[in-house]
Design an enzyme around this catalytic site. Structure first.
Site, PDB file in Angstrom:
ATOM      1  CG  HIS A  78      -2.079  -0.859   1.002  1.00  0.00           C
ATOM      2  ND1 HIS A  78      -3.380  -0.812   2.483  1.00  0.00           N
ATOM      3  CD2 HIS A  78      -2.471  -1.829  -0.308  1.00  0.00           C
ATOM      4  CE1 HIS A  78      -4.211  -2.137   1.513  1.00  0.00           C
ATOM      5  NE2 HIS A  78      -3.508  -2.756   0.790  1.00  0.00           N
ATOM      6  CD  GLU A  80      -2.152   4.183   3.345  1.00  0.00           C
ATOM      7  OE1 GLU A  80      -3.397   4.505   3.243  1.00  0.00           O
ATOM      8  OE2 GLU A  80      -1.623   3.024   2.583  1.00  0.00           O
ATOM      9  CB  CYS A 105      -6.193  -1.155   5.328  1.00  0.00           C
ATOM     10  SG  CYS A 105      -4.209  -1.462   5.545  1.00  0.00           S
ATOM     11  CB  CYS A 108      -1.684   1.410   6.397  1.00  0.00           C
ATOM     12  SG  CYS A 108      -1.282   0.420   4.758  1.00  0.00           S
TER      13      CYS A 108
END
Length: 161
Positions: A78, A80, A105, A108
Site C-alpha cells: 500500500h 502508506e 487500512c 497501514c
C-alpha cells in the site's frame, strides 16, 4: 507584488499524494501518500504497487478470483507503507503527518502508529464501514493519531509535462 493565487500547504501535499498515485499500475485503485514533517518538509512519498523485484507484468492484478493468490491483495504494498519504507529514516517521522488519497487500512494504520506519524489527512474514505477501516480507526483513536478529511477547495491543477 507577490503572486496571490498560489496553492497552500494542504493543497500542495495532497496534490503530491494524488500525483504519486498516478505511478500505480493497479487498474482499479490508485493510491498515493506523502509524509510531511512538522516544518512542512516532504519526508517521503509512496504509491500502491508490487514489491521491488516482483514484475508488475507477472503478478496478478485481479480483485476477485477463486484462489486468493490469484488476486492482487496478498502482494500489493500500500501507498502508506511504501512511503514509510521509502523514508530515509523512519525515526524522523516522529510527529509527522501523512497525506493520503484513501483512508488507511488496519495494516497501514499499524505502521503509521509504529513510526510516530501523528496525523492523517485523507481525500476519500469510501471503505469507511469495512472491518479493516473500522479496526484502523479503533487503533488510531487509541494511539492518539488524529485523522481528518481533506477539505477540497475544488481547485483544478494542470501540469504540462
Amino acid at each position: 507584488m507577490k503572486r496571490e493565487n498560489y496553492i497552500d500547504w494542504e493543497e500542495y501535499f495532497m496534490a503530491i499524494a494524488l500525483l504519486s498515485a498516478e505511478r500505480s499500475k493497479d487498474p482499479s485503485t490508485q493510491v498515493g501518500a506523502c509524509i510531511v514533517s512538522e516544518d512542512n518538509k516532504i519526508l517521503s512519498t509512496g504509491y500502491n504497487g508490487m514489491p521491488i523485484g516482483c514484475s508488475d507484468d507477472e503478478m496478478p492484478w485481479e480483485r476477485e478470483a477463486e484462489n486468493e493468490n490469484d488476486t492482487k491483495y496478498p502482494f500489493v504494498c500500500h501507498a502508506e507503507l511504501n512511503a514509510i519504507l521509502n523514508s530515509p529514516s523512519v525515526l524522523k517521522n516522529q510527529n509527522a503527518r501523512i497525506y493520503v488519497a484513501l483512508f488507511p487500512c488496519n495494516e497501514c494504520a499499524k505502521a503509521i502508529i509504529q513510526v510516530g506519524i501523528k496525523e492523517i489527512i485523507y481525500a476519500d474514505d469510501k471503505y469507511a464501514n469495512t472491518p479493516s477501516v473500522l479496526a484502523s480507526k479503533m487503533m488510531l483513536d487509541k494511539a492518539g493519531v488524529t485523522y481528518r478529511k481533506y477539505e477540497t477547495k475544488n481547485k483544478t491543477l494542470t501540469l504540462k509535462l
